[in-house]
Design a protein around this motif. Structure first.
Motif, short mmCIF file in Angstrom:
data_model
loop_
_atom_site.label_atom_id
_atom_site.label_comp_id
_atom_site.label_asym_id
_atom_site.label_seq_id
_atom_site.Cartn_x
_atom_site.Cartn_y
_atom_site.Cartn_z
N ARG B 79 44.44 -27.50 18.62
CA ARG B 79 43.19 -26.24 18.70
C ARG B 79 44.07 -24.89 19.04
N ARG B 80 43.63 -24.11 18.63
CA ARG B 80 44.21 -22.60 18.99
C ARG B 80 43.24 -21.71 19.87
N THR B 81 42.06 -22.08 19.80
CA THR B 81 41.30 -20.98 20.43
C THR B 81 40.64 -21.87 21.70
N ALA B 82 40.29 -21.26 22.70
CA ALA B 82 39.44 -21.55 23.71
C ALA B 82 38.11 -22.58 23.37
N SER B 83 37.64 -22.01 22.42
CA SER B 83 36.17 -22.56 22.16
C SER B 83 36.33 -23.90 21.38
N SER B 143 44.15 -15.18 29.23
CA SER B 143 43.75 -14.30 28.34
C SER B 143 42.22 -13.80 28.74
N GLY B 144 41.68 -14.50 29.62
CA GLY B 144 40.19 -14.18 29.92
C GLY B 144 39.07 -14.71 29.18
N ALA B 145 39.55 -15.72 28.47
CA ALA B 145 38.57 -16.42 27.51
C ALA B 145 38.16 -17.48 28.41
N LEU B 146 38.67 -18.02 29.40
CA LEU B 146 38.05 -18.96 30.15
C LEU B 146 38.08 -18.78 31.59
N LEU B 147 36.88 -19.24 32.27
CA LEU B 147 36.75 -18.88 33.65
C LEU B 147 38.10 -19.14 34.41
N GLU B 148 38.30 -18.47 35.50
CA GLU B 148 39.58 -18.71 36.25
C GLU B 148 38.74 -19.60 37.49
N GLY B 179 27.85 -39.68 20.09
CA GLY B 179 28.18 -39.19 19.02
C GLY B 179 27.23 -38.45 18.06
N ALA B 180 25.91 -38.65 18.50
CA ALA B 180 24.95 -38.09 17.83
C ALA B 180 24.23 -36.72 18.54
N VAL B 181 24.85 -36.56 19.68
CA VAL B 181 24.37 -35.51 20.35
C VAL B 181 25.79 -34.48 20.90
N ALA B 182 26.98 -34.85 20.09
CA ALA B 182 28.09 -34.23 20.46
C ALA B 182 27.87 -32.79 20.43
N ALA B 183 27.54 -32.36 19.48
CA ALA B 183 27.43 -30.92 19.24
C ALA B 183 26.65 -30.20 20.40
N ILE B 184 25.71 -30.63 20.95
CA ILE B 184 24.78 -30.04 22.02
C ILE B 184 25.65 -30.18 23.12
N LEU B 185 26.38 -31.43 23.52
CA LEU B 185 27.20 -31.44 24.63
C LEU B 185 28.41 -30.36 24.74
N ALA B 186 28.87 -30.23 23.44
CA ALA B 186 30.14 -29.33 23.19
C ALA B 186 29.64 -27.91 23.72
N GLU B 187 28.56 -27.70 22.85
CA GLU B 187 28.15 -26.23 23.16
C GLU B 187 27.97 -25.91 24.57
N ALA B 188 26.94 -27.01 25.34
CA ALA B 188 26.56 -26.66 26.78
C ALA B 188 28.16 -26.78 27.70
N ALA B 189 29.04 -27.46 27.21
CA ALA B 189 30.21 -27.45 28.03
C ALA B 189 31.10 -26.21 27.91
N TRP B 190 30.91 -25.60 26.56
CA TRP B 190 31.43 -24.35 26.47
C TRP B 190 30.90 -23.28 27.11
N GLN B 191 29.43 -23.31 27.20
CA GLN B 191 28.72 -22.28 27.98
C GLN B 191 29.18 -22.46 29.16
N SER B 192 29.39 -23.37 29.82
CA SER B 192 29.75 -23.44 31.20
C SER B 192 31.08 -23.00 31.78
N VAL B 193 32.08 -23.04 30.77
CA VAL B 193 33.56 -22.55 31.37
C VAL B 193 33.79 -21.23 30.56
N LYS B 194 33.24 -20.64 29.87
CA LYS B 194 33.59 -19.78 29.14
C LYS B 194 33.31 -18.52 29.72
N SER B 195 34.17 -17.47 29.91
CA SER B 195 34.05 -16.46 30.58
C SER B 195 33.25 -15.15 30.11
N SER B 196 32.04 -15.06 30.78
CA SER B 196 30.93 -14.29 30.45
C SER B 196 31.24 -12.85 30.43
N PRO B 197 30.89 -12.09 29.34
CA PRO B 197 31.11 -10.78 29.24
C PRO B 197 30.73 -9.97 30.34
#
Lengths: 197, 197
Positions: B79-83, B143-148, B179-197
């Motif tokens: 994978r090439r992007t943080a998200s 790069s600032g994509a993920l929280l430090e 497996g059936a709720v992976a998308a929700i969990l993945a999005e939530a995880a992303w929201q919690s570590v992405k660097s907010s603008p």
DNA sequence: GAAATACTAGAATAATGTTCTAATGTGGTA
DNA sequence: TACCACATTAGAACATTATTCTAGTATTTC
């Protein structure tokens, strides 16, 4: 001292001693005889009061969950906004784990195998607790402040990171206590369940 | 069949049978004699190969972690992007748990008490694995994509919710698989570590 | 082909959780 | 007060079950 007091003192002494051993080496590896010695209790008394070794663990478990649940509600229910509520939950968990690492480690270890009776009791406690939590959540979901999700996902999303971090800390693998990173965990939890604009 | 093959077949038969019992009733409550019967193994052989009951659990544990680690890296490293990376981690975990619930439950149960040798072996595995993960993360933090954050917090923040949800599912308390709720969990995880603008 | 080695076998042992029977003291009741 | 019912205590005996031990068997290696 009256018989009743003697008895209840013996029981708490046994539970206290047992918690120490359980959290140090686990339930399986603590010997009943060690508990007996350290608590100054006879075989007969112990089995009279607790049934068996698991019975001690069960009593500790139920006590712990009860204490945790009621204090969590005290921390959550007064909060009026979604954001402060979610953060209060996480912060409370962090402090609780940090303040009583032995009990927390024991509850998180999942070593206890509950008897059918204990399961029923716990299910009942859970129902009441869950209802209070549910009542707090509903308005914030309806208002659009919180994501609308399958009910069973709120706990993992809000507490999962904190519990996982706590497990790591309790096993000695990182130095900062949950209490020391509560703010980060609280913010992360909030980000993961807040409804994005 | 050669001796070597016979032996390794016996070992895997024992491990397979043991995993079944362990995941069903836990390590403590599975009898060595049941494993012996079901795997067609003698007392002597079992203790020759595994040392003791915990030795079987230890072997299963190390095997499981190895498998998990290497497959996770296969999922993450391209994978090439943080998200997409963060979401790939979560999605992989969900699928892995859903695909092999027995093994996952066993690994998540924390029942295994590792010997000093096993601890060393595992620490070594962890170091290598951790290094690969670290190398993937660094650029995205820079790069600032993920929280430090403190290093020890990334795993709990990214995987905590998923692991907690998995534990609930494995204990039979909710019907939708990870497996059936992976998308929700993945999005939530992303929201919690992405660097907010 | 012989020696060394890895493995198998299962009876015997040891460790330890639990049961059982008998004693003891307390709180309630006449 | 006297006495009874009963909860509690005591610890020796028991049962279960993981593990050790000694002896024997098959394979590899030289």
């Amino acid at each position: 001292m009256s018989r009743k007091n003697q008895t209840s003192e013996l029981k708490s002494r046994v539970m206290e001693v047992a918690l120490g051993h359980f959290s140090e080496v686990g339930i399986e590896r603590t010997n009943v005889s060690n508990i007996l010695n350290d608590a100054g209790c006879s075989v007969g008394s112990l089995y009279h009061h607790f049934g068996n070794k698991e019975g001690i663990a069960e009593a500790l478990f139920i006590d712990g969950v009860n204490q945790f649940n009621s204090r969590l509600l005290e921390a959550l229910l007064p909060r009026r906004t979604a954001s402060t509520g979610i953060k209060a939950i996480v912060t409370f968990c962090c402090e609780w784990v940090t303040d009583q690492p032995e009990l927390a480690g024991f509850l998180l270890s999942r070593e206890v195998t509950l008897s059918d009776n204990a399961k029923l009791e716990l299910r009942q406690m859970d129902r009441e607790f869950g209802q209070s939590i549910y009542d707090w959540f509903v308005p914030h979901v309806k208002s659009g402040a919180l994501l609308e999700l399958p009910t069973s996902m709120y706990v993992p999303l809000i507490c999962g990171s904190t519990l996982e971090y706590s497990r790591l800390w309790l096993s000695g693998r990182n130095s900062r206590s949950p209490g020391a990173v509560a703010a980060i965990l609280a913010e992360a939890a909030w980000q993961s369940v807040k409804s994005s604009p």
